[in-house]
Design an enzyme around this catalytic site. Structure first.
Site: not given
Length: 251
Positions: A114-115
């Protein structure tokens, strides 16, 4: 004349991945770098067949036998890097996981990423082979997100994403997108993808002229974030993990 018998066991890279050392691909790189040995001799090929991990060492440290496969759900907050270390010194998910995971969790690896500014469900496992299987696009595992956006978009535009879209030469496959609610030029949009290319959701929505102010992953396959509080983790029951894993093998 008797036929040659095949050696019993499995590839060492597969066993090390199952033991949670790293993903199979990463283990193969470690072997190529001379970091893995068997009974004191540095291995040169990941195709080595062995029955158990007895006598295997990584960076000079003996590897224990593989634990049972475990899977954890973590509600990742924004501001954390999905990595073990960050060269720029930014906090990583492992900063939060130290307190969120049970003491006996051992070493776990994130399933996908996940960024920094994306929050929500992040799965973690101690089994590198299982991790790899869950990440492969060929597995077709759906990932569901909720995006808060600003701008103008129609449901028809969102529905057109079902056929995929090409942006700056990159092809993004089927995206199931629906307007959840809209107030003026502010919307909450739910999207389900199966490929998970880098920054896919943000790039597609920005291509439609929208500004994304919040992005939350709410589901990964049959696992949902539910009421799990931000920064907290919970173990997924063994029966659910085995049921899901057996379904993956049939794909």
């Amino acid at each position: 004349m008797a036929q040659d018998q095949k050696p019993e066991g499995e590839r060492i890279a597969k066993l090390l991945a199952r033991a949670g050392v790293a993903s199979r691909r990463e283990v193969e790189r470690m072997i190529a770098d001379g970091r893995v040995s068997l009974h004191g001799k540095v291995l040169e090929t990941p195709a080595t067949i062995i029955p158990t991990l007895r006598g295997v060492a990584v960076d000079g440290k003996p590897v224990g036998k593989a634990d049972r496969t475990r899977l954890f759900a973590f509600h990742k907050p924004t501001g954390l890097i999905t990595a073990e270390h960050d060269p720029r010194g930014r906090p990583t998910i492992y900063t939060a996981l130290r307190n969120a995971l049970p003491k006996d969790a051992g070493r776990v690896m994130p399933v996908g990423r996940l960024d920094l500014n994306t929050e929500g469900l992040l799965l973690l496992t101690n089994d590198g082979e299982f991790k790899r299987a869950m990440e492969l696009p060929a597995s077709g595992i759906p990932r569901t997100y909720r995006a808060r956006t600003f701008g103008e978009v129609t449901q028809a535009q969102l529905e057109s994403l079902i056929d995929g879209i090409t942006i700056e030469g990159i092809r993004y496959g089927r995206i199931d997108a629906n307007m959840e609610r809209s107030t003026g030029r502010n919307q909450w949009i739910e999207l389900t993808i199966t490929e998970g290319k880098n920054r896919e959701i943000r790039r597609v929505l920005e291509h439609l002229g929208l500004q994304v102010s919040r992005l939350i992953r709410t589901g990964y396959g049959p696992f949902a974030i539910g009421e799990l509080a931000r920064g907290q983790a919970t173990e997924i029951p063994k029966q659910q993990v085995e049921r899901f894993r057996s379904g993956l093998k049939r794909r």
